[in-house]
Design an enzyme around this catalytic site. Sequence first.
Site, mmCIF file in Angstrom:
data_model
loop_
_atom_site.group_PDB
_atom_site.id
_atom_site.type_symbol
_atom_site.label_atom_id
_atom_site.label_comp_id
_atom_site.label_asym_id
_atom_site.label_seq_id
_atom_site.Cartn_x
_atom_site.Cartn_y
_atom_site.Cartn_z
ATOM 1 N N HIS A 1 -7.281 -5.219 9.976
ATOM 2 C CA HIS A 1 -6.977 -4.886 8.578
ATOM 3 C C HIS A 1 -5.659 -5.525 8.135
ATOM 4 C CE1 HIS A 1 -4.910 -0.870 9.860
ATOM 5 N NE2 HIS A 1 -3.971 -1.709 9.521
ATOM 6 N N ASN B 1 -7.726 -3.532 14.113
ATOM 7 C CA ASN B 1 -9.109 -3.859 13.737
ATOM 8 C C ASN B 1 -9.156 -5.019 12.740
ATOM 9 O OD1 ASN B 1 -8.126 -2.690 11.431
ATOM 10 N ND2 ASN B 1 -9.607 -1.018 11.340
ATOM 11 N N ASP C 1 0.814 -1.215 0.000
ATOM 12 C CA ASP C 1 0.000 0.000 0.000
ATOM 13 C C ASP C 1 0.845 1.261 0.000
ATOM 14 O OD1 ASP C 1 0.926 -0.528 2.572
ATOM 15 O OD2 ASP C 1 -1.048 -0.906 3.417
ATOM 16 N N GLU D 1 -9.731 -2.311 5.159
ATOM 17 C CA GLU D 1 -10.385 -2.061 6.442
ATOM 18 C C GLU D 1 -11.649 -2.922 6.584
ATOM 19 O OE1 GLU D 1 -8.937 -0.354 8.593
ATOM 20 O OE2 GLU D 1 -7.933 1.401 7.755
HETATM 21 C C1 F6R Z 1 1.450 -1.715 6.210
HETATM 22 C C2 F6R Z 1 0.100 -2.169 6.296
HETATM 23 C C3 F6R Z 1 -0.690 -2.274 7.553
HETATM 24 C C4 F6R Z 1 0.117 -2.650 8.792
HETATM 25 C C5 F6R Z 1 -0.774 -2.701 10.026
HETATM 26 C C6 F6R Z 1 -0.004 -3.018 11.285
HETATM 27 O O1 F6R Z 1 1.914 -1.767 4.867
HETATM 28 O O2 F6R Z 1 -0.401 -2.451 5.275
HETATM 29 O O3 F6R Z 1 -1.707 -3.220 7.347
HETATM 30 O O4 F6R Z 1 0.733 -3.885 8.577
HETATM 31 O O5 F6R Z 1 -1.406 -1.463 10.192
HETATM 32 O O6 F6R Z 1 0.844 -1.947 11.545
HETATM 33 P P1 F6R Z 1 1.931 -1.995 12.698
HETATM 34 O O7 F6R Z 1 2.947 -3.000 12.265
HETATM 35 O O8 F6R Z 1 2.510 -0.612 12.746
HETATM 36 O O9 F6R Z 1 1.234 -2.402 13.961
#
Ligand code: F6R
Length: 243
Positions: free
Chosen positions: A138, A136, A67, A143
């Site tokens: 994702h 959540n 992303d 989401e």
């Molecule tokens: C990052 C991404 C997100 C993160 C997720 C967890 O490219 O796509 O899905 O993997 O938000 O983030 P952290 O590792 O910061 O807890």
Amino acid sequence: MKIIKAKDYNDMSRKAANIISAQVIMKPDCVLGLATGSTPIGTYAQLADWYQKGDLDFSNVTTVNLDEYKGLTRDNDQSYYYFMNHHLFGRVNIDLKRTFLPDGTEPDSEKACREYDQIITNVGGADLQLLGLGHNGHIGFNEPGEAFEADTHCVTLAESTVEANQRFFASKEDVPRQAYTMGIRTIMQAKKILVVVSGADKAAIVKTAFFGEITPQVPASVLQLHNDVTIVADEAALSEVER
Ligand code: F6R
């Protein structure tokens, strides 16, 4: 689904890096699907370390990231392009021409998303997709919602995601509200999936996502349907599962 229990964050990072390095050694021209966020930082540091010691060669590796924020230029230190260069690409011998992220600077969402899907198709999809897990549920920026979105699409970030990401920006207002993300079908088409999770704050979602109902309300729950998923999680993140 295979769960590998790590002692702590460092152990998780090392175990995850071992799996990625095995992939690169077995198939030097592999396609790695990569993630940003705080969880994989230690994994990337470990890979860079092994590269510097001469144990890994990224010269034929291709990468596709999950992303990118819409509207951030590549030199913005909060863009995922910048993140990847800082944590991995700038530290190993990867050919930057073979590293791909959605183009956050493309204002036309439809164009940005179709172009990114085409890139993923052209490189043949990911051999190994690395994922973090949002609080959540994702994955990427998919989401919770009414349906699993298949292809790359533009998302409006959930309020909880904006709040979680706020720590990286000067203020909440500076957090971009939209992002381009790989879709669930593309993620599920990766040959292997590696999920890294750390910390007690992820314990509840680990249980819900990997042991609960499969539902688009918890996007990561779809991973239960993939036939080659490895979760590397530390003791804190697995604490609810064991209970
Ligand atoms: C990052 C991404 C997100 C993160 C997720 C967890 O490219 O796509 O899905 O993997 O938000 O983030 P952290 O590792 O910061 O807890």
